[in-house]
Design an enzyme around this catalytic site. Structure first.
Site, mmCIF file in Angstrom:
data_model
loop_
_atom_site.group_PDB
_atom_site.id
_atom_site.type_symbol
_atom_site.label_atom_id
_atom_site.label_comp_id
_atom_site.label_asym_id
_atom_site.label_seq_id
_atom_site.Cartn_x
_atom_site.Cartn_y
_atom_site.Cartn_z
ATOM 1 N N LYS A 3 0.853 -1.194 0.000
ATOM 2 C CA LYS A 3 0.000 0.000 0.000
ATOM 3 C C LYS A 3 0.886 1.240 0.000
ATOM 4 O O LYS A 3 1.481 1.596 1.009
ATOM 5 C CB LYS A 3 -0.931 0.057 1.215
ATOM 6 C CG LYS A 3 -2.026 1.119 0.946
ATOM 7 C CD LYS A 3 -2.700 1.652 2.174
ATOM 8 C CE LYS A 3 -1.980 2.773 2.833
ATOM 9 N NZ LYS A 3 -1.863 4.012 2.034
ATOM 10 N N GLU A 25 8.914 15.619 15.879
ATOM 11 C CA GLU A 25 9.448 15.427 14.528
ATOM 12 C C GLU A 25 8.799 16.459 13.601
ATOM 13 O O GLU A 25 7.575 16.519 13.507
ATOM 14 C CB GLU A 25 9.133 14.011 14.034
ATOM 15 C CG GLU A 25 9.738 13.732 12.681
ATOM 16 C CD GLU A 25 9.402 12.346 12.144
ATOM 17 O OE1 GLU A 25 8.251 11.918 12.282
ATOM 18 O OE2 GLU A 25 10.318 11.714 11.584
ATOM 19 N N GLU A 61 9.346 0.733 10.920
ATOM 20 C CA GLU A 61 10.405 1.740 10.702
ATOM 21 C C GLU A 61 9.717 3.093 10.864
ATOM 22 O O GLU A 61 8.944 3.504 10.010
ATOM 23 C CB GLU A 61 11.008 1.605 9.293
ATOM 24 C CG GLU A 61 11.709 0.281 9.029
ATOM 25 C CD GLU A 61 13.061 0.161 9.731
ATOM 26 O OE1 GLU A 61 13.517 1.140 10.360
ATOM 27 O OE2 GLU A 61 13.664 -0.921 9.668
ATOM 28 N N CYS A 102 13.479 10.568 7.403
ATOM 29 C CA CYS A 102 13.282 10.097 8.786
ATOM 30 C C CYS A 102 14.531 10.302 9.629
ATOM 31 O O CYS A 102 14.452 10.563 10.824
ATOM 32 C CB CYS A 102 12.890 8.633 8.777
ATOM 33 S SG CYS A 102 14.061 7.593 7.898
HETATM 34 P P1 NAD Z 1 2.026 8.031 8.037
HETATM 35 O O1 NAD Z 1 2.245 7.180 9.238
HETATM 36 O O2 NAD Z 1 0.985 9.070 8.112
HETATM 37 O O3 NAD Z 1 1.612 7.116 6.792
HETATM 38 C C1 NAD Z 1 2.467 6.102 6.287
HETATM 39 C C2 NAD Z 1 1.646 5.112 5.495
HETATM 40 O O4 NAD Z 1 0.774 4.418 6.392
HETATM 41 C C3 NAD Z 1 0.728 5.719 4.450
HETATM 42 O O5 NAD Z 1 0.660 4.829 3.366
HETATM 43 C C4 NAD Z 1 -0.617 5.811 5.178
HETATM 44 O O6 NAD Z 1 -1.721 5.801 4.312
HETATM 45 C C5 NAD Z 1 -0.580 4.556 6.023
HETATM 46 N N1 NAD Z 1 -1.288 4.630 7.291
HETATM 47 C C6 NAD Z 1 -1.445 5.692 8.116
HETATM 48 N N2 NAD Z 1 -2.101 5.324 9.240
HETATM 49 C C7 NAD Z 1 -2.331 3.993 9.132
HETATM 50 C C8 NAD Z 1 -2.946 3.037 9.974
HETATM 51 N N3 NAD Z 1 -3.458 3.358 11.149
HETATM 52 N N4 NAD Z 1 -3.016 1.748 9.556
HETATM 53 C C9 NAD Z 1 -2.486 1.390 8.368
HETATM 54 N N5 NAD Z 1 -1.895 2.256 7.515
HETATM 55 C C10 NAD Z 1 -1.810 3.545 7.899
HETATM 56 O O7 NAD Z 1 3.439 8.615 7.646
HETATM 57 P P2 NAD Z 1 3.802 9.622 6.451
HETATM 58 O O8 NAD Z 1 3.320 10.972 6.833
HETATM 59 O O9 NAD Z 1 3.371 9.024 5.146
HETATM 60 O O10 NAD Z 1 5.406 9.567 6.459
HETATM 61 C C11 NAD Z 1 6.189 10.319 7.296
HETATM 62 C C12 NAD Z 1 6.640 9.500 8.491
HETATM 63 O O11 NAD Z 1 7.353 8.335 8.031
HETATM 64 C C13 NAD Z 1 7.615 10.251 9.372
HETATM 65 O O12 NAD Z 1 7.266 10.044 10.718
HETATM 66 C C14 NAD Z 1 8.963 9.586 9.059
HETATM 67 O O13 NAD Z 1 9.917 9.677 10.093
HETATM 68 C C15 NAD Z 1 8.547 8.181 8.807
HETATM 69 N N6 NAD Z 1 9.578 7.469 8.022
HETATM 70 C C16 NAD Z 1 10.366 6.544 8.660
HETATM 71 C C17 NAD Z 1 11.382 5.892 7.959
HETATM 72 C C18 NAD Z 1 12.262 4.864 8.638
HETATM 73 O O14 NAD Z 1 12.936 4.104 7.934
HETATM 74 N N7 NAD Z 1 12.299 4.807 9.965
HETATM 75 C C19 NAD Z 1 11.595 6.173 6.612
HETATM 76 C C20 NAD Z 1 10.769 7.131 6.001
HETATM 77 C C21 NAD Z 1 9.763 7.767 6.703
#
Ligand code: NAD
Length: 497
Positions: free
Chosen positions: A196, A401, A270, A304
């Site tokens: 997804k 963050e 992650e 991240c």
């Molecule tokens: P997000 O958590 O809002 O969404 C990430 C993905 O999860 C999207 O596809 C979203 O539709 C889906 N999603 C959201 N809530 C969900 C739920 N309850 N159940 C299932 N799916 C769900 O994050 P974002 O805004 O897309 O990305 C930014 C975040 O990602 C930042 O916090 C960043 O630090 C983190 N990130 C971490 C890494 C790592 O390797 N640690 C790498 C890149 C980004």
């Protein structure tokens, strides 16, 4: 300020106009669902519509992946053939590199230079590394100490078996790379996957699905569902999903972890970071400033592991401050397609507003702020980069963050205070130490609570180097030789003679 933002190439324009939605059993399936608009962050214009996958469609995607797994359509393929097909998949990404780089910049906003070098070329390296793991998944043999019944001889071995259907959930900051980080180790291990992508940036992942089929990945082995958090929730809750590999915010990661634990599905998480950089008196101020500008503003800070909190000892504070100030004030802003722009737009209007709120809160509190170049006055999602000097400790920008182009620089008395502040966070993703003193570097790298600690740099990641978070930054590790093992169960088999 006029925005330099050329029209899409013919190939990208044709793709954008196409039909987009779930990809199941080798077909695009949209079921006439409500379209989710995809915006170009440089202009705010809608560039494509992608159908949302409702719950029944998510279930269909999982059923298809489950059938492919149960029928051994992929796990039954010889490891050498799985590796060959996955290497061919990487070759096809290389063939279409320029198309993918442009598509990525158009949906995500990042500089085309980053799209080419990191998002596409880096992804190809990651894909080839993971493809090679298909032939290197091994178990162990062991002689046993407790013969049962007594007097018999026994020996045992372990096998690593693919875990089943994987749900791979991807954020929007590196949509192509992180999609590959889910697909490749899962397929190398012999699993099937339902991916997804983020609702903001689904397009490059959808294109990947076609390439996987072209490479010879059988139908049903790699499916995609599209939509927002609700589509993700339906996927996570599906009883036939054996493992969830999630990259995204800590908030969503916790929700997913709770949902997965209700049926003990496996999870790798992650998550977010609030990454410190500790700069000691003997660091080189010029090289440190250059490294921190890269570490803090790369991809507009939407990384991240981005440097976010700088803890700087008194002997270098003013010199480093002057270097950073001059670098930040000379940063230019523009479209990702403008190679002369240092910082591109943020991914969405709501994310722009969120990032801007941290800066205005600091401004309101009277913090010293150095701003980068002017934002183009169009509908794009631009924020001028900011360096905040010695902010009040209670400001949110020091603890939350931000995920945008904001660096906070704090004067500390010594390395001990820097370490205490660096670790004083629920997060533990990444950190850096800047010093010429090897003993100090070794001491601090030992004591920092983070999954990755860099010395005199802040940002390199590599397929060979495990990556993941301490504390609220995640659970499990990606990359390295053990990467595919997270997509297996270990079975012990005991022989008695
Ligand atoms: P997000 O958590 O809002 O969404 C990430 C993905 O999860 C999207 O596809 C979203 O539709 C889906 N999603 C959201 N809530 C969900 C739920 N309850 N159940 C299932 N799916 C769900 O994050 P974002 O805004 O897309 O990305 C930014 C975040 O990602 C930042 O916090 C960043 O630090 C983190 N990130 C971490 C890494 C790592 O390797 N640690 C790498 C890149 C980004």
């Amino acid at each position: 300020m006029r925005l330099m933002h050329p029209e899409p190439s013919a190939a990208v324009a044709a793709f954008l106009k196409g039909r987009h939605g779930a990809f199941i059993d080798g077909q695009i399936v949209s079921d006439g669902d409500v379209g989710l608009p995809v915006y170009d962050p440089a202009t705010g214009n809608v560039i494509a519509q992608v159908a949302t996958s409702h719950e029944a469609l998510v279930q269909r995607a999982v059923d298809s992946a489950h059938a492919a797994f149960s029928e051994r359509r992929w796990r039954g393929v010889r490891p050498a053939d799985r590796e060959r097909i996955l290497l061919r998949f990487a070759d096809l990404v290389e063939r279409d590199a320029e198309f993918l780089a442009e598509l990525e910049t158009r949906e995500q906003g990042k500089s085309i230079g980053i799209s080419r070098q990191v998002e596409v070329n880096g992804t190809i390296d990651w894909m080839r590394y993971a493809a090679g793991l298909a032939t290197k998944i091994t178990g162990m043999t062991m002689d046993l100490s407790i013969p049962t019944p007594p007097g018999t001889r026994s020996t045992a071995m372990t096998r690593r078996e693919p875990i089943g259907v994987v749900a791979g959930i991807v954020p929007w900051n590196f949509p192509l790379t992180i999609a590959a980080w889910k697909i490749m180790p899962a397929l190398a291990a012999g699993c099937t996957i339902v991916l997804k992508p983020s609702e903001l940036t689904p397009l490059t992942a959808l294109y990947l699905a076609g390439l996987a089929s072209e490479a010879g990945v059988p139908n049903g082995v790699f499916n995609i569902v599209t939509g927002d958090a609700n589509t993700g929730r339906a996927l996570v809750a599906s009883p036939k999903v054996a493992k969830i590999s999630f990259t995204g915010s800590t908030r969503a990661g916790v929700e997913i972890g709770i949902s997965a634990m209700k049926r003990l599905a496996r999870v790798t998480l992650e998550l977010g970071g609030k990454n410190p950089a500790i700069v000691l008196d003997d660091a080189d101020p010029v090289a440190t400033a250059a490294g921190l500008i890269a570490g803090g503003f790369f991809n507009g800070g939407q990384v991240c592991a981005a440097a976010s909190r700088l803890y700087v000892t008194p002997g270098i504070f003013d010199r480093l401050g002057a270097e950073l100030q001059s670098a930040v004030s000379s940063l230019t802003i523009g479209s990702g397609l403008d190679l002369s722009a240092h910082v591109g737009p943020l991914v969405s209007s709501s994310h722009r507003d969120k990032v801007a709120s941290y800066i205005s809160e600091a401004e309101g509190a009277g913090a010293k702020l150095i701003r980068g170049g002017q934002t183009p006055g169009n509908g794009g999602y631009f924020v001028s980069p900011a360096l905040v000097v010695n902010p009040e400790p209670q400001l949110r920008l020091l603890s939350e963050e931000i995920f945008g182009p904001v660096l906070a620089m704090v004067r500390v008395a010594d390395a001990e205070e820097a370490l205490r502040l660096a670790n004083d966070t629920p997060y533990g993703l990444a950190a850096s130490v800047w010093t010429q003193n090897l003993k100090q570097a070794m001491d601090l790298t030992d004591r920092i609570e983070a999954g990755t600690v860099w010395v005199n740099t802040h940002v390199p990641i590599d397929p060979a180097m495990p990556f993941g978070g301490y504390k609220a930054s995640g659970l499990g590790r990606d990359f390295g030789t053990q990467w595919a093992e997270a997509y297996t169960e270990e079975k012990s088999i005991c022989f008695v003679a």
